[in-house]
Structures are given as C-alpha cells and as structure tokens.
Design a protein around this motif. Sequence first.
Motif, PDB file in Angstrom:
ATOM      1  N   ASP A  34       0.822  -1.206   0.000  1.00 31.94           N
ATOM      2  CA  ASP A  34       0.000   0.000   0.000  1.00 31.94           C
ATOM      3  C   ASP A  34       0.858   1.259   0.000  1.00 31.94           C
ATOM      4  OD1 ASP A  34      -2.406   1.686   0.476  1.00 31.94           O
ATOM      5  OD2 ASP A  34      -1.526   1.929   2.470  1.00 31.94           O
ATOM      6  N   SER A  43      -2.371  -3.309  -0.617  1.00 31.42           N
ATOM      7  CA  SER A  43      -3.657  -2.689  -0.923  1.00 31.42           C
ATOM      8  C   SER A  43      -4.216  -3.361  -2.170  1.00 31.42           C
ATOM      9  CB  SER A  43      -3.466  -1.190  -1.176  1.00 31.42           C
ATOM     10  OG  SER A  43      -4.469  -0.679  -2.021  1.00 31.42           O
ATOM     11  N   ALA A  45      -6.517  -2.231  -4.064  1.00 36.47           N
ATOM     12  CA  ALA A  45      -6.666  -1.210  -5.108  1.00 36.47           C
ATOM     13  C   ALA A  45      -5.355  -1.041  -5.866  1.00 36.47           C
ATOM     14  CB  ALA A  45      -7.108   0.113  -4.501  1.00 36.47           C
ATOM     15  N   HIS A  99      -9.699  -4.802   2.160  1.00 38.46           N
ATOM     16  CA  HIS A  99      -8.955  -3.608   1.741  1.00 38.46           C
ATOM     17  C   HIS A  99      -7.441  -3.818   1.831  1.00 38.46           C
ATOM     18  CE1 HIS A  99      -9.091   1.088   1.984  1.00 38.46           C
ATOM     19  NE2 HIS A  99      -8.078   0.670   1.255  1.00 38.46           N
ATOM     20  N   SER A 115     -13.984  -4.524   1.132  1.00 41.72           N
ATOM     21  CA  SER A 115     -14.194  -3.216   0.509  1.00 41.72           C
ATOM     22  C   SER A 115     -14.837  -3.321  -0.865  1.00 41.72           C
ATOM     23  CB  SER A 115     -12.865  -2.476   0.386  1.00 41.72           C
ATOM     24  OG  SER A 115     -13.031  -1.271  -0.341  1.00 41.72           O
ATOM     25  N   ASP A 118     -12.662  -0.899  -3.397  1.00 42.86           N
ATOM     26  CA  ASP A 118     -11.320  -1.413  -3.686  1.00 42.86           C
ATOM     27  C   ASP A 118     -11.390  -2.717  -4.468  1.00 42.86           C
ATOM     28  OD1 ASP A 118      -9.354   0.485  -2.242  1.00 42.86           O
ATOM     29  OD2 ASP A 118     -10.920   0.131  -0.777  1.00 42.86           O
ATOM     30  N   THR A 119     -12.424  -3.528  -4.191  1.00 40.46           N
ATOM     31  CA  THR A 119     -12.641  -4.708  -5.020  1.00 40.46           C
ATOM     32  C   THR A 119     -12.951  -4.309  -6.456  1.00 40.46           C
ATOM     33  OG1 THR A 119     -13.425  -6.049  -3.157  1.00 40.46           O
ATOM     34  CG2 THR A 119     -14.103  -6.740  -5.357  1.00 40.46           C
ATOM     35  N   LEU A 121     -11.895  -1.654  -8.052  1.00 42.57           N
ATOM     36  CA  LEU A 121     -10.642  -1.228  -8.696  1.00 42.57           C
ATOM     37  C   LEU A 121      -9.775  -2.439  -9.034  1.00 42.57           C
ATOM     38  CD1 LEU A 121      -9.743   1.922  -6.551  1.00 42.57           C
ATOM     39  CD2 LEU A 121     -11.239   1.746  -8.548  1.00 42.57           C
ATOM     40  N   LEU A 122      -9.794  -3.434  -8.160  1.00 40.29           N
ATOM     41  CA  LEU A 122      -9.054  -4.670  -8.423  1.00 40.29           C
ATOM     42  C   LEU A 122      -9.627  -5.378  -9.653  1.00 40.29           C
ATOM     43  CD1 LEU A 122      -7.046  -6.936  -7.635  1.00 40.29           C
ATOM     44  CD2 LEU A 122      -8.820  -7.813  -6.079  1.00 40.29           C
ATOM     45  N   ILE A 387      -1.657   3.767  -4.664  1.00 44.22           N
ATOM     46  CA  ILE A 387      -2.824   4.367  -5.303  1.00 44.22           C
ATOM     47  C   ILE A 387      -2.565   5.794  -5.772  1.00 44.22           C
ATOM     48  CG2 ILE A 387      -4.489   2.904  -4.125  1.00 44.22           C
ATOM     49  CD1 ILE A 387      -5.074   5.274  -2.246  1.00 44.22           C
TER      50      ILE A 387
END
Length: 430
Positions: A34, A43, A45, A99, A115, A118-119, A121-122, A387
């Motif tokens: 992260d 992270s 994300a 997260h 999250s 964030d999921t 974005l993944l 990020i």
Amino acid sequence: MTSGDSQALLHKLQKDSFDYFINEVNPLNGLIRDKTADDWPASIAAVGMALTVYPIGVERGCMAREDAIARTLATLRFFAASEQSDAPTATGYKGFYYHFLDMNSGQRVMDCELSSIDTALLIAGMLTAAGYFCADTPEEAEIRELADMLYRRVDWQWMRGRKRLMCHGWKPGKGFLRWYWEGYDEALILYVLALGSPTFPVERDSYDAWASTYEWKSVYGIDYLYAGPLFIHQMSHIWLDLRGIRDDFMRAHDLDYFENSRRATHVQQRYAIENPLGFPEYGELCWGITASDGPGPATRKIEGVQRKFYDYVGRGAPYGPDDGTLAPWAVAASLPFAPEIVLPSIEHYQGLHLCEQNQYGFKASFSTVFHHGRGGRRWVSPYHFGINEGPTVIMVENHLHDFPWRLTRQNTALQNGLRRAGFAGGWLDT
C-alpha cells in the motif's frame, strides 16, 4: 516546453512511478504494498492498478511481455485460490476482498473491511489485463479465464443495501458498514461493474439512487457536478473513457463526465489562485488538493495565524478541509482533462525538487506552510502510495496514447454496465 520536451518529461514521470510496481511487490502472489513503510500490508486497489500498469510497461519498453504475463498470472492465481469465507483471517468473501492484506500470507489485516470500491478497482485491473493478453497461448488464455471467473464470482447484489445503494463494505462478526456510496464520488466504476456483471448484476435503480444524491454547484462561475477532492474526478476515468457519452444526469446538464472533470480541475487551480486561506506558494502553478498524507495531527500558530493540520484525510477545494497540503501526483493524474494547466504545473513541481533522491518520482504530498527541524525544512510525506503512483502511470498513458481506454472500450461487461446505467452516444454507440 516543446511537444517533444513535454512528452519526454511525461515519459520520465511515468517510468519513475511505474518502478513502484516493479519493486513494492511480492512476486510470489502479486500483492502490491500500500505504501513504502516498513512491514506495511498490501492494498487490493494498488494491485488492480498494477494489473493495468504492466501492459503499459510492455508497450513503453519498460517490461518484457513474458515478465508481465508471469506477474499477472501470479496475481490472478493467488486471488483465485485464496480463502473466500466469513472467517476473520480470510482473504475475501462473496467474491469481494479485504482492503488490506498481509504481503506474504494474503490474509486480512488491520481489522479492515471487505471493501466494495477497492474490489471494484481490483476487478477493473483484472479486466484490463484480460483485454491486453489476448494471444492464443496457454498462459494468456489462463489470464483471460481467471479474470472472467473472478469477476463472475463477485456477488454485487449482496453488497447492495439501504435505498438500493451499494454499501462501502462489510466486516466479519459485525456485518455491513453504516456508510453507503451516495453523493458524487469515485464509485462510478463500482456501479458500472455491478450493473454489467454477467452473474450478480444490480438493477438500474441502484445507479439512479446514487445519481439522485449528486450536488450540482457553481464555483468561480464554473458550473459542475461537485466533489471536493481531486481524485474523485479521476479514479473511475482511469478505466472508463467517458468522453462524449452521457447518462441521464449529464444529458440534463448538456455535459459529460470528462468535461466535468476538466471543470473540476480548473476549479482547483482557480482556488489556489484565489488562495482564501493565505497559504504561501499557492497559485497558478502550485495546486492539487485531494485525499493525501499530511503533517498532522497538529495545531500551530504560524505568522500569527492559528492553523490546524491533518494526517491522512480527504482534503478538497473549495470547501476544504485545506491545511496547505498539496499532492503533485493528483495534478499529474488530471493530465487528460486539462493539459494546458497541468503540464506547466508538473514542470513547476519538478523545479521544487520534490523527487530528489527518490526512485518513484514525486513524493505523495508536501506542505506549503508546515516546517520542522532546525533548518526549518518543509514537511514532505516520507512515503509513496501505490494508489498515487498508479493513476500517474495510467493517466499519462491515456493522455499520450489512449492505450488503457482503448482496451477497456472493447470490454463487453463495461459496455453493458454503461448502457444499463443509461449511458449513450459517442464511442458507445459505434
């Protein structure tokens, strides 16, 4: 600068940020740290951004294709095999992921939430990788198959709650968080992925419920869909090409989200020029207020003014909070929207030497007013964040080469999600 000079500057900035994803990784599972703090977790994300960044590295000659394939496969295989259960140490549940994950074991850490954003974005990064690795080889076919399976596994319907809105997240033993995605924010990509799901799609009324909470404002004579932190006007655009396509809200205002982000970028610069709180250095070339690391928590009297400083917080303009902390990366990530004001500011920030002795380009943030130490040195964040580095790489690429957007424009699920949200026009109709 000439166009050649500016392109060289941007490619250098892009390469410096790209190196974060080469170095701050566990190559065995693809997890990305992260931030650059000792023993800090991953992270998810940042992992999604890494999966988008690797194809860019291949295209720009920063990474061999076989290396990008190996890293991408390691990442997807880890998420496919990791524990999905309601156990407090699992990696995820219902297709969503926590997260923050331990860099080695991949288990949940820091009592963090499962999250939704964030999921999303993944998953966006996974779908981008699947769009790029399209060769007829066993390895690239596996990338596509795993990305498809992982997207299909996410139970978006389960994450929907009060007033049909998507919930921020869930914790084992405690249940759903009390916050929901409402008000204009970074959740556009979340709603589009949830609408476009081939297995657990949410209905259009979820998107309409979100859009009904928007705030339209006029600031400095600029009319736009308001959000204070600059990153909100960037995050979904990393993957979604929103130029020339409109949903019902934007049709009613004769606008699109890309133009809205351009206006928000200009509001940020105008705020720095107006400088209502009297911070030194703020001005035409020195701006960029967003969610970022900061020098606080602290309160100090500086030149007769009592000022409150925050640590990591969602700073915003023009309504704050604003403690004199600026984030150069956030300016760079606005490049596609307003290059005419972003490029001169990037050059200005280069002149401040915020990236000296610093392998990943600009530091995350710096203070224009908070100084410390005997020499009165300005406060500069000691960390880099995944990020922050990801949007820098990807948005420079979108601006210069349209490459990530070209990949995602071809993705059927994203197309379906946009259409189900009511988007039409432009590339989406052709």
